[in-house]
Design a protein around this motif. Structure first.
Motif, short mmCIF file in Angstrom:
data_model
loop_
_atom_site.label_atom_id
_atom_site.label_comp_id
_atom_site.label_asym_id
_atom_site.label_seq_id
_atom_site.Cartn_x
_atom_site.Cartn_y
_atom_site.Cartn_z
N MET A 253 47.68 47.37 45.24
CA MET A 253 46.89 46.19 44.92
C MET A 253 47.26 45.62 43.55
O MET A 253 47.55 46.36 42.61
CB MET A 253 45.40 46.53 44.96
CG MET A 253 44.91 46.98 46.33
SD MET A 253 43.23 47.67 46.29
CE MET A 253 42.27 46.21 45.89
N LYS A 254 47.23 44.30 43.45
CA LYS A 254 47.42 43.58 42.19
C LYS A 254 46.11 42.90 41.80
O LYS A 254 45.17 42.82 42.60
CB LYS A 254 48.53 42.53 42.35
CG LYS A 254 49.87 43.10 42.80
CD LYS A 254 50.45 44.08 41.78
CE LYS A 254 51.82 44.58 42.20
NZ LYS A 254 52.35 45.62 41.28
N GLU A 255 46.07 42.37 40.58
CA GLU A 255 44.86 41.69 40.11
C GLU A 255 44.45 40.60 41.09
O GLU A 255 45.26 39.77 41.50
CB GLU A 255 45.10 41.09 38.73
CG GLU A 255 45.19 42.10 37.60
CD GLU A 255 46.57 42.73 37.44
OE1 GLU A 255 47.44 42.48 38.30
OE2 GLU A 255 46.78 43.46 36.46
N GLY A 256 43.18 40.63 41.49
CA GLY A 256 42.66 39.64 42.42
C GLY A 256 42.70 40.07 43.87
O GLY A 256 42.11 39.41 44.73
N ASP A 257 43.38 41.17 44.16
CA ASP A 257 43.42 41.67 45.54
C ASP A 257 42.10 42.38 45.86
O ASP A 257 41.51 43.06 45.00
CB ASP A 257 44.56 42.66 45.73
CG ASP A 257 45.92 41.99 45.78
OD1 ASP A 257 45.98 40.76 45.60
OD2 ASP A 257 46.92 42.70 45.99
N VAL A 258 41.68 42.24 47.10
CA VAL A 258 40.48 42.92 47.60
C VAL A 258 40.82 43.57 48.93
O VAL A 258 41.49 42.95 49.77
CB VAL A 258 39.30 41.94 47.78
CG1 VAL A 258 38.13 42.63 48.49
CG2 VAL A 258 38.84 41.40 46.43
N VAL A 259 40.39 44.80 49.13
CA VAL A 259 40.50 45.45 50.44
C VAL A 259 39.09 45.67 50.97
O VAL A 259 38.29 46.39 50.36
CB VAL A 259 41.26 46.78 50.36
CG1 VAL A 259 41.32 47.43 51.75
CG2 VAL A 259 42.67 46.57 49.83
#
Length: 326
Positions: A294-300
């Motif tokens: 995940m990178k900044e701003g990613d949501v799972v």
């Protein structure tokens, strides 16, 4: 696993576009979540801030609720207003591989959770996913049958304050042990809403201590909507044998991690699960886990009844958070 929704692929050019997409696609996205078990929202600008993350789940009409582990106080709060909790970011825990688990305290299990990245680690720290349906197919049938027939039980805390009793004369010890157990049980029951039972354990390695055990439970659970069975068992995360093999037996001591949080896994009758069975489960896990960098701003967004989650070791600063939903 997981389904991927990338902002660039969807033609979303601004936070406003992103939130409009989420709101208009809510029903389809939640249907996709039930089908896939997890959705990875990639490259969304709006979720780089705490306020934007709240806007994300509000656009999906998800109602934030208390963390299942709130009564334990195991996680720091990132944002009380947004019901955001830390997802194991502490530098002291960076060398611990967080084993695959479902978020569950026996008394409480939330169906959906959203994990967000506000700051990625310099190296490692990938979010990990594991399909519970695949695990049912991958675990050797005889191992699965034994666990299902006998149930599982875990110790999720230990109180190592009583080793001094080992040098106490037997008549005095026989009086003090029940007294301390009664007092400790009342204190744990008042603070931790997990239905725990305390029991004495003694060994040359660990000394005399009280272990807090969960009630006996099945390693398989059925989805509340689909009725489909899935592996729902925190043995990979909680087993002391597997944890020591992954992290090194002395890592907990050298890192200053508290013995209070040490866990272990047993059959329902509190007999030991054979190491050969634990390793068979571990092999099935490692064959099937999926790394999500995940990178900044990613949501799972995760369906907790279908998919397990964990976290790889990391270097540098890391800030991931999680919010759970009704």
């Amino acid at each position: 696993l997981p389904a991927v929704k990338a902002a660039d692929d969807l033609g979303l050019r601004s936070p406003g576009d992103e939130l409009a997409y989420l709101a208009s696609s809510r029903d389809q996205l939640l249907s996709d979540l039930t089908a896939a078990g997890a959705i990875w929202f990639r490259g969304f600008e709006s979720m780089k801030t705490k306020e934007g993350f709240v806007s994300f789940y509000e656009a999906l009409d998800l109602k934030a609720c208390q963390d299942p582990l709130a009564s334990v106080g195991a996680r720091a709060v990132v944002s009380k207003k947004g019901a955001m909790y830390e997802a194991v970011n502490k530098p002291s825990r960076s060398k611990f591989f967080v084993g695959m688990h479902n978020e569950s305290t026996f008394k409480r299990t939330n169906r959906l959770g959203a994990f967000v990245c506000f700051k990625a680690a310099t190296k490692g720290g990938e979010f990990l996913l594991l399909d519970g349906h695949k695990m049912l197919a991958e675990i050797p049938r005889d191992v699965l049958q034994r666990l299902y027939d006998r149930g599982v039980r875990f110790s999720n805390a230990e109180l190592p304050f009583f080793d001094f009793l080992r040098s106490t004369p037997a008549p005095i010890r026989s009086v003090l042990q029940p007294l301390f157990q009664t007092i400790a049980s009342a204190g744990v029951g008042a603070k931790i809403a997990m239905g725990l039972a305390l029991r004495w354990d003694e060994s040359d390695e660990d000394g005399l201590r009280l272990l807090a055990f969960s009630p006996t439970q099945s390693p398989i659970n059925r989805h509340p909507l689909t009725g489909e069975p899935a592996w729902f068992c925190n043995v990979h995360s909680h087993s002391r044998v597997l944890r020591d093999e992954r992290d090194g037996k002395d890592l907990a001591e050298s890192s200053g991690a508290s013995k209070l949080n040490r866990t272990n896994m047993y059959y329902g009758d509190l007999s030991e699960i054979p190491e050969v069975d634990l390793r068979a489960i571990d092999e099935a896990v490692m064959r099937n886990l999926v790394k999500v960098p995940m990178k900044e701003g990613d949501v799972v967004l995760v369906d907790n009844y279908q998919v397990m989650h964990g976290r790889d070791i990391f270097e540098g600063e890391r800030l991931h958070a999680v919010t759970w939903f009704e």
